[in-house]
Design an enzyme around this catalytic site. Structure first.
Site, mmCIF file in Angstrom:
data_model
loop_
_atom_site.group_PDB
_atom_site.id
_atom_site.type_symbol
_atom_site.label_atom_id
_atom_site.label_comp_id
_atom_site.label_asym_id
_atom_site.label_seq_id
_atom_site.Cartn_x
_atom_site.Cartn_y
_atom_site.Cartn_z
ATOM 1 N N THR A 47 20.421 74.173 16.597
ATOM 2 C CA THR A 47 20.280 73.860 18.023
ATOM 3 C C THR A 47 20.800 74.999 18.887
ATOM 4 O O THR A 47 20.203 75.330 19.916
ATOM 5 C CB THR A 47 21.021 72.560 18.365
ATOM 6 O OG1 THR A 47 20.487 71.493 17.563
ATOM 7 C CG2 THR A 47 20.857 72.202 19.830
ATOM 8 N N LYS B 54 12.415 68.618 19.695
ATOM 9 C CA LYS B 54 13.047 68.190 18.448
ATOM 10 C C LYS B 54 12.344 66.901 18.046
ATOM 11 O O LYS B 54 12.693 65.815 18.529
ATOM 12 C CB LYS B 54 14.546 67.970 18.631
ATOM 13 C CG LYS B 54 15.292 67.785 17.315
ATOM 14 C CD LYS B 54 16.789 67.791 17.504
ATOM 15 C CE LYS B 54 17.525 67.574 16.177
ATOM 16 N NZ LYS B 54 17.470 68.761 15.311
ATOM 17 N N ASP C 291 21.803 67.289 20.583
ATOM 18 C CA ASP C 291 20.895 68.400 20.302
ATOM 19 C C ASP C 291 19.722 68.406 21.290
ATOM 20 O O ASP C 291 19.351 69.453 21.840
ATOM 21 C CB ASP C 291 20.353 68.304 18.877
ATOM 22 C CG ASP C 291 21.433 68.548 17.830
ATOM 23 O OD1 ASP C 291 22.549 68.956 18.211
ATOM 24 O OD2 ASP C 291 21.162 68.338 16.636
ATOM 25 N N GLU D 244 12.459 72.517 16.947
ATOM 26 C CA GLU D 244 13.611 72.520 16.042
ATOM 27 C C GLU D 244 13.473 71.404 15.023
ATOM 28 O O GLU D 244 13.242 70.248 15.374
ATOM 29 C CB GLU D 244 14.916 72.333 16.828
ATOM 30 C CG GLU D 244 16.138 72.368 15.924
ATOM 31 C CD GLU D 244 17.410 71.906 16.621
ATOM 32 O OE1 GLU D 244 18.335 71.449 15.910
ATOM 33 O OE2 GLU D 244 17.470 71.976 17.864
ATOM 34 N N GLY D 245 13.624 71.769 13.757
ATOM 35 C CA GLY D 245 13.583 70.770 12.700
ATOM 36 C C GLY D 245 14.862 69.957 12.662
ATOM 37 O O GLY D 245 15.735 70.069 13.533
ATOM 38 N N ASN E 210 24.385 82.976 11.335
ATOM 39 C CA ASN E 210 25.264 82.277 12.262
ATOM 40 C C ASN E 210 26.591 81.966 11.575
ATOM 41 O O ASN E 210 26.630 81.292 10.547
ATOM 42 C CB ASN E 210 24.616 80.976 12.744
ATOM 43 C CG ASN E 210 25.459 80.284 13.795
ATOM 44 O OD1 ASN E 210 25.966 80.919 14.713
ATOM 45 N ND2 ASN E 210 25.606 78.983 13.674
ATOM 46 N N PRO F 284 28.582 85.398 16.112
ATOM 47 C CA PRO F 284 29.927 85.086 15.635
ATOM 48 C C PRO F 284 30.318 83.657 15.973
ATOM 49 O O PRO F 284 29.623 82.969 16.725
ATOM 50 C CB PRO F 284 30.802 86.092 16.402
ATOM 51 C CG PRO F 284 30.053 86.323 17.670
ATOM 52 C CD PRO F 284 28.594 86.257 17.308
ATOM 53 N N ARG F 285 31.406 83.222 15.409
ATOM 54 C CA ARG F 285 31.950 81.906 15.765
ATOM 55 C C ARG F 285 32.388 81.967 17.227
ATOM 56 O O ARG F 285 33.324 82.679 17.581
ATOM 57 C CB ARG F 285 33.133 81.585 14.868
ATOM 58 C CG ARG F 285 33.789 80.243 15.145
ATOM 59 C CD ARG F 285 32.965 79.114 14.615
ATOM 60 N NE ARG F 285 33.661 77.830 14.736
ATOM 61 C CZ ARG F 285 33.140 76.669 14.386
ATOM 62 N NH1 ARG F 285 31.909 76.616 13.895
ATOM 63 N NH2 ARG F 285 33.817 75.561 14.523
ATOM 64 N N LEU F 286 31.672 81.258 18.096
ATOM 65 C CA LEU F 286 31.907 81.344 19.534
ATOM 66 C C LEU F 286 32.928 80.307 19.978
ATOM 67 O O LEU F 286 32.866 79.148 19.559
ATOM 68 C CB LEU F 286 30.597 81.152 20.299
ATOM 69 C CG LEU F 286 29.501 82.192 20.039
ATOM 70 C CD1 LEU F 286 28.189 81.747 20.676
ATOM 71 C CD2 LEU F 286 29.921 83.555 20.561
#
Length: 285
Positions: free
Chosen positions: A69, A90, A107, A168-169, A228, A257-259
């Site tokens: 997402t 979605k 999502d 988006e699946g 990701n 990066p891990r945001l």
């Protein structure tokens, strides 16, 4: 006169000495009609060629909760920044809560916020299920059967209202939707280029390569992939990405990066979607 569709088609053949003048005239008229139709089709093809190509893709992942997402929203954000009408879809979402009398899925809400074409939720998510479980299980609890027809019809409607569509699946690439239909079947029916989101964590190399093989087995094009970071301190993250780059025959669109605040805009800053097929050029506004 009523027509029986089961009856055989009977064609009367005229005798050899029958008058054929009328048949010749009909053949000439048919030729003229065929030529006119051909000219119309050619004109339509020229007109269609003059239009900019439309962008659409199917976003899948190596697993659930790996950032599909976030990446889909980042893509929608970039499309809006490029000046096009973009809508997220979605088709199936499991896990919803009631807010002010309306069922919401986080999502779906993120996709809607990132795009600039806003349609009824029943169109962008034909199957919104309440239980946060595998879709076929959540659907069974509600007495619903997930089928492709409403999804494909909704996609056509979204496509007509937008310049770009990001689908988006749910979960990974092969998640059951009913006893005979899964998300890989859905991707195959939509026949869109696929973007794979790889959640960087232990085991992601095998998960990613197996998903790449499954995408190819369906005859679909893997247009690109995203790394990701689902955790801030994964050991050997660089080496994992290098191994995947060596083995995946599709461009790496970026590494997110891990945001601290995982927003669409923040994620988009780390991604280059221009490598995707038919990505729209920036419009001057």
């Amino acid at each position: 006169m009523d027509m029986n569709l089961d009856a055989p088609l009977i064609v009367d053949t005229p005798p050899a000495d029958a008058e054929v003048t009328g048949a010749v005239v009909l053949d000439l008229e048919a030729d003229a009609t065929d030529e006119a139709n051909a000219q119309t089709a050619a004109s339509a093809a020229v007109a269609a060629a003059a239009l900019p190509p439309r962008f659409s893709c199917f976003v899948t992942g190596t697993d659930t909760e790996i950032g599909k997402t976030l990446i889909s929203s980042a893509m929608l954000h970039a499309l809006v920044q490029a000046g096009v009408r973009a809508c997220g879809m979605k088709p199936v979402a499991a896990g919803a809560e009631l807010r002010d009398g309306v069922w919401h899925n986080d999502d779906c809400d993120q996709l809607a916020a990132a795009g600039n074409v806003h349609l009824q939720p029943s169109i962008t998510t034909p199957f919104l299920l309440r239980e946060p479980a595998a879709p076929h299980i959540a659907a069974a609890l509600e007495g619903v059967e997930i089928s492709p027809v409403p999804i494909l019809a909704a996609y056509v409607e979204i496509n007509a209202a937008s310049d770009a569509v990001v689908v988006e699946g749910v979960g990974g690439f092969r998640v059951p939707l009913n006893d005979e239909f899964d998300t890989a079947d859905l991707a195959e029916q939509l026949d869109l280029p696929v973007v794979l989101v790889v959640g960087l964590r232990l085991g992601c190399i095998s998960h990613a390569l197996l998903t790449v093989e499954a995408i190819a087995a369906r005859g679909l094009v893997l247009a690109g992939w995203v790394a990701n970071e689902t955790q801030a301190d994964m050991a050997f993250a660089d080496e994992n990405i290098a191994a995947l780059e060596q083995r995946i025959d599709a461009p790496l669109l970026g590494r997110v990066p891990r945001l601290e605040q995982p927003t669409a805009q923040a994620a988009a800053a780390y991604l280059d979607f221009t490598m995707l097929p038919d990505w729209p050029a920036q419009k001057n506004t």
